[in-house]
Write a protein that holds these residues in place. Structure first.
Motif, mmCIF file in Angstrom:
data_model
loop_
_atom_site.group_PDB
_atom_site.id
_atom_site.type_symbol
_atom_site.label_atom_id
_atom_site.label_comp_id
_atom_site.label_asym_id
_atom_site.label_seq_id
_atom_site.Cartn_x
_atom_site.Cartn_y
_atom_site.Cartn_z
ATOM 1 N N SER A 52 5.333 9.510 -3.178
ATOM 2 C CA SER A 52 4.681 8.992 -1.970
ATOM 3 C C SER A 52 5.469 7.806 -1.447
ATOM 4 C CB SER A 52 3.239 8.562 -2.280
ATOM 5 O OG SER A 52 2.643 7.934 -1.153
ATOM 6 N N ASN A 53 5.398 7.610 -0.137
ATOM 7 C CA ASN A 53 6.023 6.440 0.471
ATOM 8 C C ASN A 53 5.164 5.203 0.220
ATOM 9 O OD1 ASN A 53 8.282 7.728 1.683
ATOM 10 N ND2 ASN A 53 6.917 8.564 3.242
ATOM 11 N N ALA A 54 5.818 4.064 0.126
ATOM 12 C CA ALA A 54 5.125 2.781 -0.011
ATOM 13 C C ALA A 54 5.635 1.839 1.070
ATOM 14 C CB ALA A 54 5.360 2.194 -1.397
ATOM 15 N N TYR A 55 4.848 0.821 1.398
ATOM 16 C CA TYR A 55 5.262 -0.154 2.408
ATOM 17 C C TYR A 55 4.620 -1.499 2.096
ATOM 18 C CZ TYR A 55 0.611 0.643 4.460
ATOM 19 O OH TYR A 55 -0.742 0.736 4.652
ATOM 20 N N SER B 236 11.689 -7.508 -6.709
ATOM 21 C CA SER B 236 10.239 -7.580 -6.900
ATOM 22 C C SER B 236 9.517 -6.688 -5.897
ATOM 23 C CB SER B 236 9.750 -9.022 -6.751
ATOM 24 O OG SER B 236 10.225 -9.827 -7.811
ATOM 25 N N ILE B 237 9.976 -6.679 -4.663
ATOM 26 C CA ILE B 237 9.350 -5.855 -3.624
ATOM 27 C C ILE B 237 9.438 -4.380 -3.995
ATOM 28 C CG2 ILE B 237 9.647 -5.031 -1.251
ATOM 29 C CD1 ILE B 237 10.300 -7.942 -0.476
ATOM 30 N N ARG B 238 10.590 -3.974 -4.472
ATOM 31 C CA ARG B 238 10.740 -2.567 -4.878
ATOM 32 C C ARG B 238 9.836 -2.250 -6.074
ATOM 33 N NH1 ARG B 238 13.742 1.822 -4.243
ATOM 34 N NH2 ARG B 238 14.258 3.115 -6.053
ATOM 35 N N GLU B 239 9.743 -3.171 -7.012
ATOM 36 C CA GLU B 239 8.908 -2.946 -8.196
ATOM 37 C C GLU B 239 7.435 -2.803 -7.839
ATOM 38 O OE1 GLU B 239 11.785 -5.287 -11.411
ATOM 39 O OE2 GLU B 239 10.073 -6.313 -10.514
ATOM 40 N N VAL B 240 6.956 -3.625 -6.910
ATOM 41 C CA VAL B 240 5.553 -3.514 -6.509
ATOM 42 C C VAL B 240 5.321 -2.228 -5.719
ATOM 43 C CG1 VAL B 240 3.623 -4.627 -5.338
ATOM 44 C CG2 VAL B 240 5.334 -6.021 -6.495
ATOM 45 N N GLY B 241 6.294 -1.841 -4.895
ATOM 46 C CA GLY B 241 6.186 -0.564 -4.186
ATOM 47 C C GLY B 241 6.067 0.604 -5.148
ATOM 48 N N HIS C 177 0.869 -1.181 0.000
ATOM 49 C CA HIS C 177 0.000 0.000 0.000
ATOM 50 C C HIS C 177 0.902 1.225 0.000
ATOM 51 C CE1 HIS C 177 -3.464 2.561 1.463
ATOM 52 N NE2 HIS C 177 -4.066 1.762 0.606
ATOM 53 N N ALA C 178 0.329 2.385 -0.367
ATOM 54 C CA ALA C 178 1.094 3.638 -0.347
ATOM 55 C C ALA C 178 0.526 4.561 0.716
ATOM 56 C CB ALA C 178 1.043 4.309 -1.713
ATOM 57 N N GLU C 179 1.382 5.445 1.216
ATOM 58 C CA GLU C 179 0.967 6.376 2.268
ATOM 59 C C GLU C 179 0.318 7.607 1.642
ATOM 60 O OE1 GLU C 179 0.998 5.766 5.343
ATOM 61 O OE2 GLU C 179 2.703 4.515 5.911
ATOM 62 N N ILE C 180 -0.734 7.383 0.850
ATOM 63 C CA ILE C 180 -1.459 8.484 0.220
ATOM 64 C C ILE C 180 -2.913 8.054 0.050
ATOM 65 C CG2 ILE C 180 -0.915 7.713 -2.139
ATOM 66 C CD1 ILE C 180 -0.789 10.694 -2.949
ATOM 67 N N GLY D 259 10.410 3.507 1.334
ATOM 68 C CA GLY D 259 10.856 4.831 0.942
ATOM 69 C C GLY D 259 9.886 5.461 -0.053
ATOM 70 N N SER D 260 10.295 6.568 -0.623
ATOM 71 C CA SER D 260 9.426 7.342 -1.503
ATOM 72 C C SER D 260 9.692 7.018 -2.972
ATOM 73 C CB SER D 260 9.644 8.844 -1.257
ATOM 74 O OG SER D 260 8.789 9.615 -2.066
ATOM 75 N N PHE D 261 8.634 6.995 -3.757
ATOM 76 C CA PHE D 261 8.725 6.764 -5.201
ATOM 77 C C PHE D 261 7.985 7.881 -5.928
ATOM 78 C CE2 PHE D 261 8.882 2.603 -3.209
ATOM 79 C CZ PHE D 261 9.923 1.971 -3.848
ATOM 80 N N PHE D 262 8.542 8.302 -7.054
ATOM 81 C CA PHE D 262 7.798 9.223 -7.911
ATOM 82 C C PHE D 262 7.114 8.383 -8.990
ATOM 83 C CE2 PHE D 262 7.043 12.184 -11.386
ATOM 84 C CZ PHE D 262 6.497 13.259 -10.694
ATOM 85 N N PRO D 263 5.832 8.626 -9.268
ATOM 86 C CA PRO D 263 5.093 7.766 -10.199
ATOM 87 C C PRO D 263 5.684 7.734 -11.609
ATOM 88 C CG PRO D 263 3.825 9.740 -9.649
ATOM 89 C CD PRO D 263 4.974 9.692 -8.709
ATOM 90 N N GLU D 264 5.725 6.534 -12.148
ATOM 91 C CA GLU D 264 6.236 6.298 -13.496
ATOM 92 C C GLU D 264 5.736 4.914 -13.920
ATOM 93 O OE1 GLU D 264 10.489 7.395 -14.912
ATOM 94 O OE2 GLU D 264 10.526 5.224 -14.480
#
Length: 293
Positions: free
Chosen positions: A161-164, A140-145, A119-122, A196-201
């Motif tokens: 946004s942060n993901a976890y 894989s974990i990073r890719e799904v985040g 899930h994402a913190e948004i 951590g935080s990801f910018f959408p792409e």
């Protein structure tokens, strides 16, 4: 009849006067013969005309049948294609919700022991599930985040946004007494594993899954590893339908003569379906690691 006699010649019967003379009879027979000849010629002409029409109709029918496209067997989508989905770099299946209903379905129906929940913190974040995964599947974990952020409201707002991730037994479908959970929402108990935080792409690729070529969207690393070609997009304030048109044109231009016509014929809705809810811009494209079979 009285005063008449019947004459049969070559199967044709005539009535003439009993006392008719030879010259008059000869003249009468000549007239009948000419009439018969005229009728025969008319029948032969009609037969020739009908044969020509039959041949013409036969040729038109043959041409029409050749122009009728062969009926194609409708492809039956795989069960996870009703959701957002992609294959990770480790070859694992990730699925996510498209709306509150499918969010609920993903978590309630398809989350098993041994999966990871993301899930994402948004506000407006979907839930994603990484099937049959462990903490060792770091790529894989990073890719799904990255995906859970990219398909969240962060895309529309053009923010990071942060993901976890958590384990399935940490996800609760009911709220504590006195609290309310909106449809498609869940309570998370215990420690969240922050990514951590990801910018959408988002990358969209043409990939082969179980002998079918399909559109798949997710993070660039996963899509490029599992697709023949890919197109990379970032958020932009535009209509998703306009983005889908550009995406379709770009994908068709990247494919070879075998697959390009297939994707040219696809509905624009097929391309809208793999995109976030709002538009984006194409920032990169290329060949993927998967080979055309």
């Amino acid at each position: 009849r009285p005063g008449l006699m019947t004459i049969t010649i070559l199967g044709n019967t005539f009535e003439v006067e009993e006392n008719i003379g030879a010259m008059k009879l000869s003249s009468r027979l000549f007239v009948e013969a000419k009439a018969m000849e005229s009728r025969v010629r008319a029948i032969e002409a009609a037969e020739t005309r009908l044969r020509g029409e039959v041949d013409h109709i036969g040729k038109k029918l043959s041409t029409s049948l050749e122009q009728v496209p062969a009926l194609k067997t409708k492809e039956i989508p795989l069960w996870f294609e009703r959701y957002r989905w992609f294959i990770t770099s480790d070859g694992l299946l990730a699925i996510g919700g498209r709306d509150s209903h499918s969010n609920s379905s993903v978590v309630r129906k398809h989350t098993k022991k041994g999966d990871l929940v993301f899930h994402a913190e948004i506000v407006g974040s979907p839930f994603f599930i990484l099937k049959n995964a462990s903490e060792m599947n770091k790529d894989s974990i990073r890719e799904v985040g990255w995906s859970v952020v990219s398909f969240s409201r962060a895309w529309r707002e053009q923010v990071g946004s942060n993901a976890y991730w958590v384990k399935p037994d940490q996800v609760k479908a009911s709220a504590p007494s006195g609290m309310y959970l909106p449809k498609g929402s869940f309570m998370i108990e215990g420690r969240k594993n922050s990514l951590g935080s990801f910018f959408p792409e988002i990358a969209v690729g043409v990939c082969r899954v179980e002998n079918r070529y399909v559109l798949m969207s997710g993070p660039k690393s996963a899509i490029s590893n599992n697709s023949i070609i890919y197109v990379l997009l970032s958020p932009e304030r535009s209509k998703v339908s306009d983005t889908a048109k550009k995406l379709k044109a770009k994908i068709v231009s990247l494919l070879d003569d075998q697959l390009a016509p297939v994707y040219e014929a696809k509905s624009l809705d097929d391309f809208v379906r793999v995109l976030p809810a709002t538009g984006g811009k194409i920032i990169d494209s290329g060949s993927g690691a998967q080979k055309l079979s």
